[in-house]
Design a protein around this motif. Structure first.
Motif, PDB file in Angstrom:
ATOM      1  N   ILE A 154       0.844  -1.195   0.000  1.00 28.57           N
ATOM      2  CA  ILE A 154       0.000   0.000   0.000  1.00 28.57           C
ATOM      3  C   ILE A 154       0.882   1.249   0.000  1.00 28.57           C
ATOM      4  O   ILE A 154       1.737   1.414   0.875  1.00 28.57           O
ATOM      5  CB  ILE A 154      -0.926   0.006   1.235  1.00 28.57           C
ATOM      6  N   GLN A 175      -9.093   1.296   1.481  1.00 28.38           N
ATOM      7  CA  GLN A 175      -7.954   0.381   1.351  1.00 28.38           C
ATOM      8  C   GLN A 175      -8.389  -1.049   1.047  1.00 28.38           C
ATOM      9  O   GLN A 175      -7.817  -1.717   0.171  1.00 28.38           O
ATOM     10  CB  GLN A 175      -7.134   0.424   2.648  1.00 28.38           C
ATOM     11  N   ARG A 190      -0.879  -4.807   2.796  1.00 30.70           N
ATOM     12  CA  ARG A 190      -0.899  -3.591   3.616  1.00 30.70           C
ATOM     13  C   ARG A 190       0.492  -3.163   4.053  1.00 30.70           C
ATOM     14  O   ARG A 190       0.796  -1.968   4.106  1.00 30.70           O
ATOM     15  CB  ARG A 190      -1.791  -3.806   4.841  1.00 30.70           C
TER      16      ARG A 190
END
Length: 533
Positions: A154, A175, A190
Motif C-alpha cells: 500500500i 484500502q 498492507r
C-alpha cells in the motif's frame, strides 16, 4: 262587521306568514348534512410519497434543510422559472452535455491477459504532490507492479509537500476495496513482511514517462540483487502512450474502479452534492486562484505590489521549483495564468449563465480572501463551497487534511452538471478525464489565451460587455465542452522530455484505450455516483 272581518283576515295572514317562515327555516336546517368526525390515530402521520405512489413535484426538495447548517438559505426559484418560457430553450442548452457518440468504458482485460503470478518481490511507493498527482502516481505504480511482476505494498502518501498533510492511504482511500478490486491484476499487501523490514532495498527514481522496455529491462533486472525496490517518486513515471492495451486498461481500472475514496469521505461528498442539488443544476468551478498556484506560475495580474512580492518570495524559497524569474505579463498573454475571479464572472456571463446559477467553488483558500472574490459573488450570489454547505462539526474530521478536503471537492466536481476549471492543473485534468469516462459530462475548458485579450479590451474600455463579447466567448468555446476525441499526442517539433510534457495526460483523456464506441453489452460501465470514489 266589516271592521271585525278585516281584523280576522290580518290575524290569519300573520299566522300563515309565520308558518311559512318556520317552514323555510326547518327546510334549510335539514338540508345541511353534518358528517360524523372520525377519530384520528394518535399520533397521526401523513403518508409518505412512497406510500401514496404520487410522483414528486418538480419543486419538491429531497433534503430536509433542518439537517443542514444554519447558514444554508432556502434555495431560490430555479432560473427556468425566473427567465420565462421564451428563454427555456437557450437555458437548457447551457446545461446540455455534448453527444457522447455512444462511447462507453471498455476496461475488461483482453483474452491474452493472465492472472498475477506469485511473487516474493515487493514494490514500495512514496507518492508525491497533492491529491490528484498522488492518485495518478498510484495508478501508474499499479501498472508498473504488473509489468515487473511485483507485490505492491500500500503506497505511502506525501506528507512533506506544500500542504503538510499527515493523512495515510486508508484515511483518504478505501484500502480494503483497493486490494480486492485489483486481486486479478496484482497482489497488494498492507505492509512489507516483517522478515524484509531490515533487508537491503533499492531506492530508485524511476525515469519519467518511461515505456515497457525500461521497466522490463532496467528495473526488473534489479531483482537479481534486491527483493525490495522503493520508488522514491510516483508522478509521471509511466508513458502516456505506446503501451500495451492491457496495461492501459489496467490503469483505468485502477483509477476509476479500484481507487475509491474512504467511506467517510464518500458519504460527506455525496451529502455536499445533495445540498448543491437543492439549488438546481449547478456549475462546479475549480477556481485555482490559491497562493501556491500563483506563486508557482508567477502570475500577478490584478494583485497589489505587496501581494506580488509575497508570491515572488515563496517561489524563490521553494527549492524544487526550478523557474525563479518569471515575466507575469508574458505568462498571462500566453494563457499560462489561472483566470482571476473577476475574469471568471465575465466568462460565465458571456457564456449566458444567468445570475441565479448555483456555483460550487472547488478550491482551497482564495488568495486575497473575500475581497478578491467579491466581484464574482456580485454577479453570482449563489456561490457555495464545502464550508458553506456543511457545518463546522460535519467538516471537523477532514480539517487540516488538505488531501481529504480536496477529495470532497473532487466528488462534487465530478458529479456537477457543468465543470469549469480556471487552470489546467492536476485537479482539472483528473476531473475532466473522470467525467469523460462517465459518459462525457459537460466540461467547459476556458481558452485563457484568447480570453485575456478580450478581457483586457473590456478593462481598457475599448469593448463593452454585451452581445458582442458574449458572441466571441460562445464561439471560442463551442468545441471546448468535453465531447469525445482521441487523446492528443506531442506537439510537433518538440524533442526529448519536452515531447512527453507536451502530450495530453493519460488520465485527462483515456480515449481510445479505455473508451469504445458502439459495442453494446460487451462494454463495462458503471455510471453510478459510487464510481466517482
Amino acid at each position: 262587521m266589516t271592521q271585525k272581518r278585516k281584523v280576522m283576515t290580518v290575524a290569519v295572514m300573520r299566522k300563515l306568514l309565520s308558518c311559512a317562515i318556520c317552514t323555510i327555516g326547518l327546510l334549510a336546517l335539514f338540508s345541511v348534512h353534518v358528517p360524523r368526525v372520525p377519530k384520528l390515530p394518535d399520533p397521526y402521520k401523513l403518508p409518505t410519497p412512497h406510500e401514496t405512489n404520487f410522483p414528486k413535484l418538480e419543486a419538491e426538495q429531497e433534503l430536509v434543510f433542518e439537517n443542514a447548517p444554519p447558514n444554508i438559505a432556502k434555495p431560490p426559484l430555479s432560473s427556468k422559472k425566473l427567465i420565462g418560457a421564451s428563454g427555456l430553450l437557450d437555458y437548457d442548452k447551457l446545461w446540455k452535455k455534448p453527444p457522447n457518440r455512444d462511447f462507453l468504458p471498455c476496461v475488461e482485460p483482453t483474452k491474452l491477459y493472465t492472472p498475477p503470478s506469485e511473487s516474493n518481490r515487493y514494490l514500495l511507493v512514496h507518492t508525491n504532490g497533492g491529491l490528484n498527482q498522488m492518485r495518478a502516481g498510484i495508478c501508474d505504480m499499479v501498472a508498473v507492479a504488473r509489468i515487473i511482476n511485483a507485490t505492491l505494498v500500500i503506497p505511502e502518501l506525501d506528507k512533506r509537500s506544500f500542504w503538510q498533510d499527515s493523512s495515510n492511504f486508508a484515511d483518504v482511500f478505501d484500502q480494503d476495496h483497493f486490494i480486492k478490486a485489483l486481486a486479478n491484476d496484482i497482489k497488494v499487501v498492507r505492509n512489507l513482511p516483517k522478515e524484509l523490514l531490515t533487508a537491503p532495498r533499492a531506492v530508485k527514481h524511476f525515469r519519467s514517462w518511461s515505456g515497457l522496455d525500461y521497466y522490463q529491462n532496467d528495473i526488473a533486472s534489479m531483482w537479481n540483487n534486491f527483493q525490495v525496490i522503493r520508488a522514491a517518486k510516483s508522478d509521471s513515471r509511466l508513458a502516456n502512450n505506446n503501451l500495451p492495451p492491457d496495461i492501459q486498461k489496467l490503469r483505468c481500472r485502477a483509477c476509476y474502479e479500484a481507487l475509491r475514496f474512504s467511506p467517510r469521505i464518500e458519504a460527506m461528498g455525496k451529502l455536499l452534492v445533495e445540498r448543491m442539488r437543492n439549488y438546481g443544476r449547478y456549475i462546479a468551478l475549480h477556481l485555482r486562484y490559491e497562493k501556491d498556484m500563483l506563486a508557482f506560475s508567477g502570475c500577478s495580474h490584478g494583485l497589489s505590489r505587496e501581494e506580488t512580492d509575497e508570491l515572488t518570495m515563496i517561489r524563490q524559497n521553494t527549492t524544487h521549483w526550478k523557474v525563479k524569474d518569471i515575466n507575469a505579463t508574458e505568462q498571462r498573454s500566453k494563457g499560462f495564468c489561472p483566470l482571476t475571479p473577476k475574469e471568471v464572472g465575465l466568462f460565465l456571463s458571456g457564456l449566458g449563465f444567468p445570475s441565479d446559477t448555483p456555483i460550487y467553488v472547488a478550491a482551497g483558500e482564495i488568495y486575497g480572501g473575500e475581497s478578491r472574490i467579491a466581484e464574482l459573488r456580485s454577479r453570482y450570489p449563489i456561490l457555495m463551497n464545502k464550508e458553506k454547505l456543511a457545518s463546522i462539526e460535519e467538516l471537523e474530521p477532514f480539517m487540516n487534511h488538505a488531501s481529504q478536503m480536496a477529495a470532497l471537492d473532487y466528488i462534487v466536481s465530478v458529479e456537477s452538471d457543468v465543470f469549469i476549471p480556471t487552470y489546467s492543473g492536476n485537479m482539472a485534468r483528473a476531473v475532466e478525464g473522470h467525467r469523460r469516462y462517465l459518459g462525457h459530462r459537460k466540461t467547459i475548458l476556458p481558452d485563457r489565451k484568447a480570453l485575456v485579450r478580450w478581457f483586457d479590451k473590456v478593462e481598457q474600455g475599448s469593448l463593452k460587455e454585451g452581445k458582442n463579447l458574449s458572441y466571441r466567448i460562445i464561439e471560442i468555446h463551442r468545441r471546448r465542452q468535453g465531447s469525445p476525441r482521441k487523446r492528443k499526442g506531442p506537439i510537433s517539433g518538440t524533442k526529448g522530455m519536452d515531447r512527453f510534457r507536451s502530450e495530453e495526460a493519460f488520465y485527462e483523456n483515456p480515449l481510445p484505450e479505455c473508451l469504445c464506441q458502439g459495442q453494446g453489452t460487451s462494454l463495462h460501465m458503471n455510471t453510478s455516483s459510487s464510481s466517482i470514489q
